[in-house]
Write a protein that holds these residues in place. Structure first.
Motif, short mmCIF file in Angstrom:
data_model
loop_
_atom_site.label_atom_id
_atom_site.label_comp_id
_atom_site.label_asym_id
_atom_site.label_seq_id
_atom_site.Cartn_x
_atom_site.Cartn_y
_atom_site.Cartn_z
N ARG A 1 -3.04 -11.02 -0.40
CA ARG A 1 -3.89 -12.06 -0.98
C ARG A 1 -4.71 -12.77 0.09
O ARG A 1 -5.76 -13.33 -0.19
N ILE B 1 5.07 -2.05 -4.98
CA ILE B 1 5.58 -1.91 -6.34
C ILE B 1 6.00 -0.46 -6.54
O ILE B 1 5.22 0.47 -6.31
N SER C 1 -7.90 4.78 -3.50
CA SER C 1 -7.86 3.35 -3.85
C SER C 1 -7.72 2.47 -2.62
O SER C 1 -7.96 1.26 -2.70
N VAL D 1 2.56 1.61 -5.89
CA VAL D 1 1.41 0.72 -6.04
C VAL D 1 1.46 -0.33 -4.94
O VAL D 1 2.52 -0.84 -4.60
N GLY E 1 -0.26 -4.01 -3.83
CA GLY E 1 -1.05 -5.15 -4.26
C GLY E 1 -1.30 -6.11 -3.10
O GLY E 1 -0.37 -6.46 -2.37
N ARG F 1 -5.13 -4.17 -6.95
CA ARG F 1 -3.98 -3.30 -7.21
C ARG F 1 -4.40 -1.87 -6.90
O ARG F 1 -5.38 -1.37 -7.45
N ARG F 2 -3.67 -1.19 -6.01
CA ARG F 2 -4.06 0.13 -5.53
C ARG F 2 -2.95 1.15 -5.80
O ARG F 2 -1.82 0.99 -5.35
N ASP F 3 -3.29 2.21 -6.51
CA ASP F 3 -2.36 3.32 -6.74
C ASP F 3 -2.40 4.24 -5.52
O ASP F 3 -3.46 4.70 -5.09
N ARG G 1 9.55 -4.90 -7.11
CA ARG G 1 8.49 -5.43 -6.26
C ARG G 1 9.10 -6.04 -5.00
O ARG G 1 10.07 -6.79 -5.10
N LYS H 1 2.32 -6.72 -1.66
CA LYS H 1 3.34 -6.42 -2.65
C LYS H 1 3.45 -4.90 -2.81
O LYS H 1 2.48 -4.22 -3.14
#
Length: 250
Positions: free
Chosen positions: A120, A64, A48, A115, A117, A24-26, A74, A62
């Motif tokens: 994956r 956000i 990040s 954010v 994400g 998860r990256r701000d 999202r 994702k």
């Protein structure tokens, strides 16, 4: 016989799947650009993003964000471009009359927070095939543009793209061996996929866009044209009335 014919369904898929650690990256907005009346690019920065990895044009992460009412939303988006030297990630938003992500992108100002994400994992398609067919609506344009940039210059590529804006035609990189056809609506896109002449040799078909149209394209490619599922990837990027929607159909 091309390896896209039905007997080759017994072969292993060409796709190589790579898993990534979910992070998860701000991030914050560093710039925005209106690419066309229907597409907005937003570039994000932040420490990040160090180590961010996207190995495939078909990756989805994702996004956000907070909507106009302060509610968390999202959505899935394709990483259009990542600059590792500057730690900058660009996403391209399809603009709609109604939609929380579309509204956010059009309001975005430098410094706005969000954010990121993922992704994956990555679906890696070989870049040494004889040809590629890339088809979809405007939501697929960022992924198609990225794919064209990453393919070898010698790759023969056919692009079938549904878009309502002539300006979108300037967003695909020019390259040798590229054949492009612009379609005005979903019915025309389905018809083009049904009738397009595929080059000789072995290739791969990738399609993405609205759910019902993509279901039709899957049936056209696999049932009508007899292509092997192992060499076809069809994804539904969106569905009318549904938020945060993504579905792989093959």
């Amino acid at each position: 016989m091309s390896f896209l014919s039905r007997p080759d369904d017994r072969q292993q898929s060409l796709i190589r799947r790579v898993r990534h650690e979910l992070v998860r990256r701000d991030v914050h907005v560093v710039r925005t650009e209106r690419l066309s009346p229907g597409l907005q690019a937003v570039t994000f920065g932040g420490t990040s993003l160090t180590g961010f990895t996207s190995l495939s044009f078909d990756d989805h992460l994702k996004f956000i964000f907070r909507d106009a009412h302060g509610h968390e939303q999202r959505r899935d988006y394709t990483p259009r471009h990542f600059d590792a030297d500057r730690n900058e990630l660009t996403l391209v938003f399809a603009l709609h009359d109604v939609g929380a992500a579309s509204d956010w992108a059009q309001r975005a100002q430098i410094g706005d927070a969000a954010v990121i994400g993922g992704p994956r994992g990555s679906m890696v398609i070989p870049d040494h095939l004889d040809w590629y067919l890339l088809a979809g609506d405007a939501t697929a344009l960022p992924a198609i543009a990225r794919r064209l940039e990453e393919l070898p210059a010698s790759a023969r590529t056919v692009v079938l793209l549904q878009t309502g804006y002539a300006q979108d035609q300037n967003l695909l990189p020019a390259r040798a061996g590229l054949t492009r056809q612009w379609l005005p609506n979903a019915a025309a896109l389905v018809g083009a996929v049904r009738s397009v002449a595929l080059p000789e040799g072995g290739g791969f078909v990738w399609c993405a866009g609205e759910a019902s149209t993509m279901a039709q394209l899957r049936d056209v490619l696999i049932t009508e044209r007899g292509l092997a599922r192992t060499h076809v990837k069809v994804s539904a990027y969106w569905k009318p009335g549904a938020s945060d929607f993504h579905e792989d159909l093959t």
